[in-house]
Enzyme design. Structure first.
Site, PDB file in Angstrom:
ATOM      1  N   ASP A 181     123.054   7.673  95.444  1.00 54.00           N
ATOM      2  CA  ASP A 181     122.851   7.704  94.471  1.00 54.00           C
ATOM      3  C   ASP A 181     122.309   6.340  94.119  1.00 54.00           C
ATOM      4  OD1 ASP A 181     121.889   8.730  91.327  1.00 54.00           O
ATOM      5  OD2 ASP A 181     122.877  10.292  91.529  1.00 54.00           O
TER       6      ASP A 181
ATOM      7  N   HIS B 198     128.310  16.900  89.315  1.00 56.59           N
ATOM      8  CA  HIS B 198     128.098  15.711  89.395  1.00 56.59           C
ATOM      9  C   HIS B 198     127.551  15.107  87.961  1.00 56.59           C
ATOM     10  CE1 HIS B 198     124.782  12.755  91.390  1.00 56.59           C
ATOM     11  NE2 HIS B 198     124.346  12.950  90.429  1.00 56.59           N
TER      12      HIS B 198
ATOM     13  N   HIS C 269     126.808  11.413  85.184  1.00 52.38           N
ATOM     14  CA  HIS C 269     126.690  10.256  85.212  1.00 52.38           C
ATOM     15  C   HIS C 269     127.230   9.201  83.902  1.00 52.38           C
ATOM     16  CE1 HIS C 269     123.406   9.514  87.896  1.00 52.38           C
ATOM     17  NE2 HIS C 269     123.357  10.653  88.356  1.00 52.38           N
TER      18      HIS C 269
ATOM     19  N   CYS D 149     118.638   8.320  88.520  1.00 60.72           N
ATOM     20  CA  CYS D 149     117.857   8.165  89.139  1.00 60.72           C
ATOM     21  C   CYS D 149     116.507   7.621  88.733  1.00 60.72           C
ATOM     22  CB  CYS D 149     117.216   9.672  88.673  1.00 60.72           C
ATOM     23  SG  CYS D 149     116.039  10.469  89.265  1.00 60.72           S
TER      24      CYS D 149
ATOM     25  N   ASN E  43     126.421   6.653  88.309  1.00 62.77           N
ATOM     26  CA  ASN E  43     127.389   7.533  87.899  1.00 62.77           C
ATOM     27  C   ASN E  43     128.673   7.741  87.587  1.00 62.77           C
ATOM     28  OD1 ASN E  43     125.551   7.923  90.719  1.00 62.77           O
ATOM     29  ND2 ASN E  43     126.329   9.737  90.393  1.00 62.77           N
TER      30      ASN E  43
END
Ligand code: COA
Ligand code: ZN
Length: 318
Positions: free
Chosen positions: A21, A210, A212, A243, A252
């Protein structure tokens, strides 16, 4: 909001996603041998899983075009699950040529972001997942539900739809689920209720959050997830990530900041923090000015600073 204090002895597992990522959207290409060296260093730090790369179109993500070479060079620790993101059956074909433990299939529950990111409708992604689960053999398949808390193009996402997609993933034979806040839109209360709904709907299924940190809520959201019963978290060293096909997306939740928060708040987290910070220092050399983590520069919570001699003698004379 108040959280019930969860059992602190329950281990909280950290899964490093910075190599995928983070590096997919880094300012420049990190040399393959540098990636391998970082992954090898991360492998001995108590992380449960490492997402080492992705098998996507090299035109879409040129910074990870060396996926096969990275996987051919890393040293494997049997205690670590090595995973890689794939969007389609072509990604599985490539992954099967390497020594991976798991593939991580990804689809955005928001049709708009799925089109922007993967050029597929959700139904087309699901068709790819059908092929992938059929052909994956002994490879584990984790399924990520991206944009689960908000879409950069269409805004709010209905959590009952996220649950429905989770059910469809499991019906296909996907082994475990990741609920992903791709654009850092989630709030702690929302995380708590979505995580609770998933745990109730899919008892016994391995669930990951997950997160961010786009709006500064990454760690607060992780703690809300723990309060709901989630024990696995993706995180990214130095707080890198984002992304490339989600406008405004940033890094993240930062691995070392999250580990620091967990350890000092009394949770059982087996990641070796000082050694992890050494790896982040090595990453800082490769990506100068890109890291957003705080603990590496501020020092751990138990750091104390020396006082001037004058103040010291005043203190001692009290
Ligand atoms: N790995 C490598 N190459 C791939 C691939 C994969 N998994 N899937 C497709 N390709 C190649 C095709 O072979 C084709 O190559 P060619 O132009 O040399 O003939 C080209 O990519 C286009 O294939 P197509 O199936 O038409 O794909 P597309 O252009 O519609 O793009 C994806 C679809 C999914 C391949 C692309 O959007 C992608 O890789 N996105 C990933 C984005 C990402 O990683 N985002 C962040 C993580 S969530
Ligand atoms: Zn992400």
């Amino acid at each position: 909001m108040t959280f019930e204090r969860p059992l602190t002895e329950h281990p909280i597992l950290i899964q490093e996603v910075g190599m995928r990522d983070g590096l997919q959207s880094a300012g420049s290409f990190i040399e393959t041998d540098d990636k391998v060296s970082l992954i090898d260093q991360l492998s001995s730090l108590g992380l449960k899983k490492i997402e080492v790369t992705s098998f996507v179109s090299p035109k879409a993500v040129p910074l990870l075009a060396d996926a096969e070479v990275v996987l051919s060079k890393i040293q494997r620790n049997p205690d670590v699950v090595y995973t890689a993101l794939i969007p389609n059956a072509r990604g599985l074909e490539r992954a099967l040529q390497t020594e991976l433990d798991e593939v991580n299939v990804v689809m955005s529950v928001s049709e708009a972001h799925n089109l922007a990111n993967l050029r597929m409708r959700c139904s087309e992604s699901l068709e790819q997942f059908r092929i992938i689960t059929r052909d994956s053999g002994s490879l584990r398949v984790n399924g990520t539900l991206a944009t689960a808390f908000g879409c950069p193009f269409t805004g709010p996402v209905d959590s009952s739809e996220v649950l429905d997609w989770g059910r469809r993933y499991l019906d296909l034979g996907i082994d475990s689920l990741t609920i992903a806040d791709t654009i850092g839109a989630a709030t702690p209360g929302q995380v708590y209720s979505v995580a609770t709904a998933f745990i109730q709907a899919f008892p016994g299924i391995e669930l990951t959050l997950h997160l961010h940190n786009t709006r500064g809520l990454g760690i607060a959201n992780a703690l809300a997830g723990i309060a709901a019963g989630i024990t696995r978290f993706d995180a990214s060293l130095g707080g890198i990530g984002g992304c490339p096909y989600a406008p405004g997306a940033t890094g993240n939740v930062c691995t070392e900041d999250l580990v620091h928060a967990l350890i000092f708040d009394g949770y059982s987290c087996k990641v070796l923090l000082p050694e992890l910070i050494e790896v982040v220092n090595a990453l800082d050399v490769l990506l100068p000015g890109s890291l957003t983590g705080l603990v590496r520069t501020s020092g751990l919570r138990d750091r104390v600073h020396s006082m001037s001699e004058g103040l010291q003698s005043m203190l001692e004379s009290v």
